[in-house]
Enzyme design. Structure first.
Site, PDB file in Angstrom:
ATOM      1  N   HIS A   1     104.439  14.237 -20.432  1.00  0.00           N
ATOM      2  CA  HIS A   1     103.925  13.750 -21.726  1.00  0.00           C
ATOM      3  C   HIS A   1     102.412  13.625 -21.645  1.00  0.00           C
ATOM      4  O   HIS A   1     101.859  13.456 -20.566  1.00  0.00           O
ATOM      5  CB  HIS A   1     104.585  12.423 -22.091  1.00  0.00           C
ATOM      6  CG  HIS A   1     105.938  12.644 -22.700  1.00  0.00           C
ATOM      7  ND1 HIS A   1     106.294  12.121 -23.919  1.00  0.00           N
ATOM      8  CD2 HIS A   1     106.986  13.381 -22.269  1.00  0.00           C
ATOM      9  CE1 HIS A   1     107.529  12.518 -24.204  1.00  0.00           C
ATOM     10  NE2 HIS A   1     107.976  13.275 -23.212  1.00  0.00           N
ATOM     11  N   GLU A   2     101.771  13.738 -22.805  1.00  0.00           N
ATOM     12  CA  GLU A   2     100.302  13.831 -22.857  1.00  0.00           C
ATOM     13  C   GLU A   2      99.848  14.886 -21.845  1.00  0.00           C
ATOM     14  O   GLU A   2      99.019  14.625 -20.964  1.00  0.00           O
ATOM     15  CB  GLU A   2      99.620  12.480 -22.588  1.00  0.00           C
ATOM     16  CG  GLU A   2      99.948  11.415 -23.621  1.00  0.00           C
ATOM     17  CD  GLU A   2     101.299  10.756 -23.383  1.00  0.00           C
ATOM     18  OE1 GLU A   2     101.639  10.515 -22.221  1.00  0.00           O
ATOM     19  OE2 GLU A   2     102.024  10.506 -24.366  1.00  0.00           O
TER      20      GLU A   2
ATOM     21  N   GLU B   1     105.431  17.319 -23.758  1.00  0.00           N
ATOM     22  CA  GLU B   1     105.292  16.814 -25.123  1.00  0.00           C
ATOM     23  C   GLU B   1     104.204  17.660 -25.787  1.00  0.00           C
ATOM     24  O   GLU B   1     104.454  18.815 -26.139  1.00  0.00           O
ATOM     25  CB  GLU B   1     104.951  15.333 -25.063  1.00  0.00           C
ATOM     26  CG  GLU B   1     104.970  14.638 -26.388  1.00  0.00           C
ATOM     27  CD  GLU B   1     104.457  13.221 -26.287  1.00  0.00           C
ATOM     28  OE1 GLU B   1     104.965  12.368 -27.006  1.00  0.00           O
ATOM     29  OE2 GLU B   1     103.527  12.959 -25.499  1.00  0.00           O
TER      30      GLU B   1
ATOM     31  N   HIS C   1     110.480   7.753 -14.373  1.00  0.00           N
ATOM     32  CA  HIS C   1     109.333   7.929 -15.254  1.00  0.00           C
ATOM     33  C   HIS C   1     108.104   7.404 -14.545  1.00  0.00           C
ATOM     34  O   HIS C   1     108.163   6.355 -13.904  1.00  0.00           O
ATOM     35  CB  HIS C   1     109.563   7.150 -16.555  1.00  0.00           C
ATOM     36  CG  HIS C   1     108.394   7.175 -17.490  1.00  0.00           C
ATOM     37  ND1 HIS C   1     107.765   6.037 -17.919  1.00  0.00           N
ATOM     38  CD2 HIS C   1     107.740   8.206 -18.065  1.00  0.00           C
ATOM     39  CE1 HIS C   1     106.778   6.369 -18.743  1.00  0.00           C
ATOM     40  NE2 HIS C   1     106.742   7.685 -18.845  1.00  0.00           N
TER      41      HIS C   1
ATOM     42  N   GLU D   1     108.379   9.586 -31.082  1.00  0.00           N
ATOM     43  CA  GLU D   1     107.818   8.232 -30.963  1.00  0.00           C
ATOM     44  C   GLU D   1     106.978   7.854 -32.190  1.00  0.00           C
ATOM     45  O   GLU D   1     106.956   6.699 -32.592  1.00  0.00           O
ATOM     46  CB  GLU D   1     106.991   8.113 -29.688  1.00  0.00           C
ATOM     47  CG  GLU D   1     105.825   9.082 -29.632  1.00  0.00           C
ATOM     48  CD  GLU D   1     104.986   8.960 -28.346  1.00  0.00           C
ATOM     49  OE1 GLU D   1     105.245   8.081 -27.535  1.00  0.00           O
ATOM     50  OE2 GLU D   1     104.048   9.769 -28.182  1.00  0.00           O
TER      51      GLU D   1
ATOM     52  N   GLU E   1      98.382  15.191 -30.182  1.00  0.00           N
ATOM     53  CA  GLU E   1      99.263  14.417 -31.061  1.00  0.00           C
ATOM     54  C   GLU E   1      98.557  14.171 -32.397  1.00  0.00           C
ATOM     55  O   GLU E   1      98.194  13.046 -32.736  1.00  0.00           O
ATOM     56  CB  GLU E   1      99.707  13.138 -30.354  1.00  0.00           C
ATOM     57  CG  GLU E   1     100.510  13.477 -29.098  1.00  0.00           C
ATOM     58  CD  GLU E   1     101.113  12.296 -28.377  1.00  0.00           C
ATOM     59  OE1 GLU E   1     101.432  11.305 -29.041  1.00  0.00           O
ATOM     60  OE2 GLU E   1     101.272  12.370 -27.150  1.00  0.00           O
TER      61      GLU E   1
ATOM     62  N   GLU F   1     104.341   6.622 -15.621  1.00  0.00           N
ATOM     63  CA  GLU F   1     103.214   6.555 -16.562  1.00  0.00           C
ATOM     64  C   GLU F   1     101.957   6.307 -15.731  1.00  0.00           C
ATOM     65  O   GLU F   1     101.933   5.404 -14.897  1.00  0.00           O
ATOM     66  CB  GLU F   1     103.451   5.416 -17.566  1.00  0.00           C
ATOM     67  CG  GLU F   1     102.294   5.111 -18.496  1.00  0.00           C
ATOM     68  CD  GLU F   1     101.852   6.318 -19.323  1.00  0.00           C
ATOM     69  OE1 GLU F   1     102.641   6.789 -20.142  1.00  0.00           O
ATOM     70  OE2 GLU F   1     100.707   6.790 -19.112  1.00  0.00           O
TER      71      GLU F   1
END
Ligand code: NOJ
Ligand code: CA
Length: 669
Positions: free
Chosen positions: A442-443, A461, A373, A467, A173, A375
């Protein structure tokens, strides 16, 4: 473990024994005859070089892998074999469901002394070259890889311009840099470049399993070479004595968009290991998500909790009414209080104000899919401990899509992109496949085409997504014109496009949350609304989100685009574009075509022939375009309807930071 000296005095004797073509440089040539990859070996080890149309692109560049047990390189070419492939294969989803794999292959076996035999398997396609290392070392079970010696010696470093993010083993990112190759100290891949002669290319890797990621880093001698993400003890990877590395790839094209249209990375991956792929289906989705990034909602339970039962039911209704297949909930499960702390999440237990069973039943009733989701905050051991039970629970509830996240450092000093990370991400893919679950990561670890082999690995992602627009200086229109030519070459991205409330400061102010308006008070989304729509086409993802708060779509005329859009495309083509300047992409899903165009900070008019449409069919083209005042007022747009055929040409007029999106619906539909 046995230590095997490779550069031994016996090297010259081995040459006599093995090499029937000493002094020659074995070459593999692309089917069209324009690209060659050649290999040579001498006392310093093997090298590879690449030429395009007879001109050098990569000068002889060193090859080999250093392990604690042996140097895997070879000083003599022992044998060379050639073969060819020309086949078509299909995938359950993708930019193009039908793919052609047309290439020539050369396997070069190298020997030095001792028991190490290195095979270089090289392929030349019309759209680039690739090679990988294959070895089998006798006398030990495991090798500790300490370095990969692969070099990338560009023939003209000062004259070759490149686009990349810095080499970083923890995150992708990061902002792009446009730099002459000569000024690149380190870079992640895809590493995209343009030579002075106008040839385009991109260095990446394919089929990354059980090995760390490769970045390019300039060594002490000033040469750009492979650098592998290390484990905490400094070793790059522990691998079996018989091993095959990921492919090192260089995509090559005459136009920038050729890189996007190339299937080289997928062609270097193995066919699907999932026998029945009928359950793997692209989807459009909305979610309880953007509010958390704006700061108007939160992941934890309390007055501003986003994932509540009432909010869930409202989102399910919205999806059902708008031809949207999925709804994602973040902050539904217990443990978010620990994010940024001990990173302990419960992947099964919902918060008390999120009635999971009721919500799942309501979603089923309304024909909408529930997405969960997870995380991890980087706490891999905890996630792996709960993984099986969590997947089982999701499958019981009829949940078929899971978004995972790794926002936080890994425990134990492991890097996200190390062999440990690669193995973890893969474990999740394979476990999910057993439970019939599709993934949005993501990540993540970067995509290297494994979606062909594991088609439940849908999207990820792996770059600055939407974001960043909520809580940083944001993603510029120029960044969005680089993304397709760099990150997106590796595969689909869950960018989460489509914010209609471009100036979201009003939303924040309404809720008394205005602290996030950027360090300089600059706000907010850095493109026009038409460009936000175009991104649904430009940024390919089989799981495509309409990321804004659903209240910003309700009753909005331009949301018709997303209702008509189909994430399950059959065919795609990047039609025109220049890196960092502009891009035009067309896709077909069934009989419908979609077009997305975008520009950087400059207003631009492009002429686009519609020859990609089916000949003889009349289409209603609905054009979502920038309005005359969109540069100053980015929420301004206009919608125009027209009848067109494949014989027509579209004039695409875009404001600065603007774009255009078009649906082509056959009139007999
Ligand atoms: C970062 C992810 O990219 C984003 O989509 C998510 O909402 C947050 N982490 C929280 O998991
Ligand atoms: Ca992220």
């Amino acid at each position: 473990m046995k230590r095997i000296p490779l550069f031994a005095l016996l090297a010259s004797l081995c040459a006599l024994l093995f090499c029937s073509a000493c002094g020659e440089r074995p070459v593999v040539t692309s089917p069209d005859g324009r690209i060659t990859l050649s290999v040579a070996a001498d006392a310093d080890g093997p090298t590879w070089s690449v030429e395009v149309d007879g001109e050098p692109l990569l000068l002889p560049s060193r090859l080999g892998v250093e392990t604690r047990e042996a140097l895997i390189a070879g000083t003599q070419i022992a044998s060379v074999r050639h073969s060819s492939f020309d086949e078509e294969w299909t995938q359950p989803w993708g930019e193009n469901k039908l793919v052609r794999n047309h290439c020539n292959e050369m396997t070069v076996t190298l020997r030095g002394a001792g028991d190490v035999a290195l095979t270089l398997r090289a392929r030349a396609f019309d759209d680039g070259v690739a090679f990988r290392y294959e070895w089998s070392v006798a006398g030990c079970d495991t090798l500790a890889v300490t370095d990969e010696l692969t070099e990338f010696r560009f023939a003209d470093e000062p004259g070759t311009l490149s686009w990349s993010i810095p080499g970083n083993f923890e995150t992708y990112e990061l902002q792009y840099r446009e730099l002459p190759v000569a000024e690149v100290a380190d870079a992640n891949t895809p590493f995209t470049f343009r030579t002075a002669a106008g040839l385009y290319g991109s260095v990446h890797e394919a089929a990354l399993y059980d090995y760390p990621e490769m970045v390019l880093r300039r060594d002490s001698a000033g040469v750009l070479k492979a650098d592998l993400a290390p484990l905490p003890d400094g070793v790059k990877a522990y691998v079996p004595a018989t091993f095959t590395t990921p492919w090192r790839t260089v995509q090559i094209g005459r136009r920038a968009v050729d890189l996007i249209n190339s299937a080289l990375i997928l062609n270097l991956n193995e066919p699907s290991k999932i026998a029945d792929t009928s359950w793997i289906t692209p989807q459009k989705y909305v979610g309880v998500w953007w509010g958390m990034h704006l700061g108007t909602q939160v992941w934890t339970m309390g007055p501003r909790h986003g994932a509540t039962t009432a909010n869930a039911l409202r989102h399910i209704d919205f999806a059902a009414d708008n031809n949207i297949q999925g709804v994602l909930f973040e902050g539904w499960n217990q443990g978010w209080e620990n994010w940024g702390g001990n990173q302990h999440f419960d992947y099964v237990e919902p918060y008390a104000d999120f009635d999971l069973e009721r919500i799942a039943a309501y979603a089923r009733e309304r024909g909408v899919e529930l997405w969960m989701h997870a995380e991890t905050g980087g706490n891999i051991p905890e996630f792996e401990r709960q993984l099986e039970a969590a997947m089982q629970r999701y499958a019981e509830l009829g949940i078929r899509t899971l978004k995972t996240g790794y926002a936080g450092g890994f425990k134990g000093g492991y890097l996200h992109h190390s062999q440990y990370g690669v193995q973890h991400y893969q474990r999740v893919v394979e476990t999910a496949a057993r439970y019939g679950i599709m993934l949005d990561v993501h990540e993540p670890i970067k995509e290297t085409g494994i979606r062909r082999t594991w088609p439940n690995m849908m999207t990820r992602e792996g770059a600055r997504g939407m974001e960043w627009n909520a809580w940083s200086e944001g993603n510029s229109a120029e960044y969005l014109c680089m993304l397709p030519f760099v990150r997106l070459l590796s595969g689909p991205m869950d960018y989460t496009p489509g914010i209609f409330d471009i100036d979201y400061s009003r939303a924040k102010a309404d809720k008394g949350r205005i602290e996030w308006n950027g360090p300089n008070g600059d706000c907010c989304i850095k493109t026009t609304l038409a460009r936000q729509i175009a991104n649904w086409v430009i940024i390919y993802s089989p799981l495509q989100m309409a990321a804004d708060l659903i209240e910003n779509y309700e009753g909005h005329p331009a949301f018709r685009f997303f209702r008509d859009f189909d994430a399950d495309c059959d065919w795609s083509e990047a039609l025109q574009g220049e890196i960092g300047d502009y891009i035009v992409v067309a896709r077909r899903a069934g009989e419908r075509f979609f077009l997305g165009a975008g520009t950087n900070g400059e207003a631009r008019t492009l002429t686009q022939p519609l020859g990609f449409l089916q000949p003889g069919v009349r289409y209603t083209a609905t054009i979502y375009a920038d309005a005359a005042d969109s540069a100053a007022n980015p929420e301004a747009y206009r919608i125009e309807e027209r009848t067109v055929t494949a014989a027509d040409t579209l004039e695409i007029v875009m404001s600065a930071r603007g774009g255009q999106a078009v649906t082509f619906l056959p009139q007999h539909e």
